[in-house]
Design a protein around this motif. Structure first.
Motif, PDB file in Angstrom:
ATOM      1  N   GLU A  33      38.159  46.882  46.585  1.00  0.00           N
ATOM      2  CA  GLU A  33      39.319  46.759  45.767  1.00  0.00           C
ATOM      3  C   GLU A  33      39.005  46.154  44.478  1.00  0.00           C
TER       4      GLU A  33
ATOM      5  N   THR B 142      42.424  45.184  51.525  1.00  0.00           N
ATOM      6  CA  THR B 142      42.832  44.684  50.288  1.00  0.00           C
ATOM      7  C   THR B 142      43.507  43.248  50.146  1.00  0.00           C
TER       8      THR B 142
ATOM      9  N   TRP C  70      37.107  43.337  43.458  1.00  0.00           N
ATOM     10  CA  TRP C  70      37.060  41.617  43.402  1.00  0.00           C
ATOM     11  C   TRP C  70      35.568  41.305  42.635  1.00  0.00           C
TER      12      TRP C  70
ATOM     13  N   ARG D 122      42.138  39.762  48.792  1.00  0.00           N
ATOM     14  CA  ARG D 122      43.007  39.323  47.561  1.00  0.00           C
ATOM     15  C   ARG D 122      43.461  37.822  48.022  1.00  0.00           C
TER      16      ARG D 122
END
Length: 226
Positions: A61, A23, A63, A27
């Motif tokens: 996660e 994650t 995106w 990110r």
């Protein structure tokens, strides 16, 4: 008795252990190939099919689901790793914990214009079972898009034959451990997988890394046959 180190079960076990660093890496845009090439490539490929609704299988996660949602597309995100779904839900959206085996057994009630698997088909039996269920999730003339490692590049020095390969976190930071294995498929095997499950391959894209000029991935764009 431990988990077979080269198996679908080991893939899930490894991703459970690496959900947090993954994650952070996604990110923080720490993965060069994704930042420079493959993220944009799968977005553009999906938009080329003009879907109003998308099922993001192996959403991680979240995106990709977020990128489509801001473009007005309705998205359902599915992943087998609860920690990743927990991260995805923090920004809102429809994210569900479900394995590919769950989907293959008919536990997902959904009907969408496109199903997208972005670097999410790493196994063997689980992938074959998933392909067998995807058509039932698609609206008429729906699309299946798969982005994965390019077989000619990912093969390395090993024989160009289907089979399990050991994983690696080379290029990632020290927070990653216990890499997931993956099942290598040739281009011929990938295309056969689509045909055997009632899909017509419409397009094959090979996004190039801007520096190496080697394929960073391969994207299959297919449509369910009547």
């Amino acid at each position: 008795m431990g988990i077979d180190p080269l198996s679908d079960a080991k893939i899930l076990d490894a991703w459970q252990r690496n959900a947090a660093p993954w994650t952070a890496a996604v990110r923080g845009q720490q993965i060069e190939s994704r930042r420079l090439v493959t993220d944009r490539a799968i977005i553009e490929a999906t938009l080329s099919r003009s879907p109003r609704s998308v099922l993001d299988l192996g959403c991680g996660e979240g995106w990709f689901a977020r990128a489509l949602t801001v473009r007005g597309i309705e998205v359902i995100g599915i992943d087998a790793i609860p920690a990743l779904i927990e991260q995805a839900r923090q920004s809102g959206g429809d994210f569900r914990v479900m394995s590919y085996e769950d989907i293959a057994s008919g536990k997902l009630n959904a009907s969408v214009d496109a199903v997208v698997c972005n670097f999410a088909l790493l196994g063997n039996e689980s992938v074959a079972g998933l392909f067998g269920a995807v058509r039932s999730l698609l609206n008429p003339h729906g699309s299946l898009l798969v982005q994965t490692l390019h077989p000619l590049v990912a093969c390395g020095d090993k024989p160009y034959l289907d089979g399990w390969r050991e994983g690696s976190w080379a290029g990632f930071n020290a927070d990653f451990r216990d890499p997931a294995p993956w099942y290598f498929r040739t281009l011929e095997s990938w295309t056969r997988l689509f045909a055997e499950h009632g899909f017509q391959l419409l397009e094959l894209r090979e996004p190039l890394h801007p520096q190496t000029r080697q394929p960073a991935s391969v994207i299959f764009i297919a449509q369910a046959m009547d």
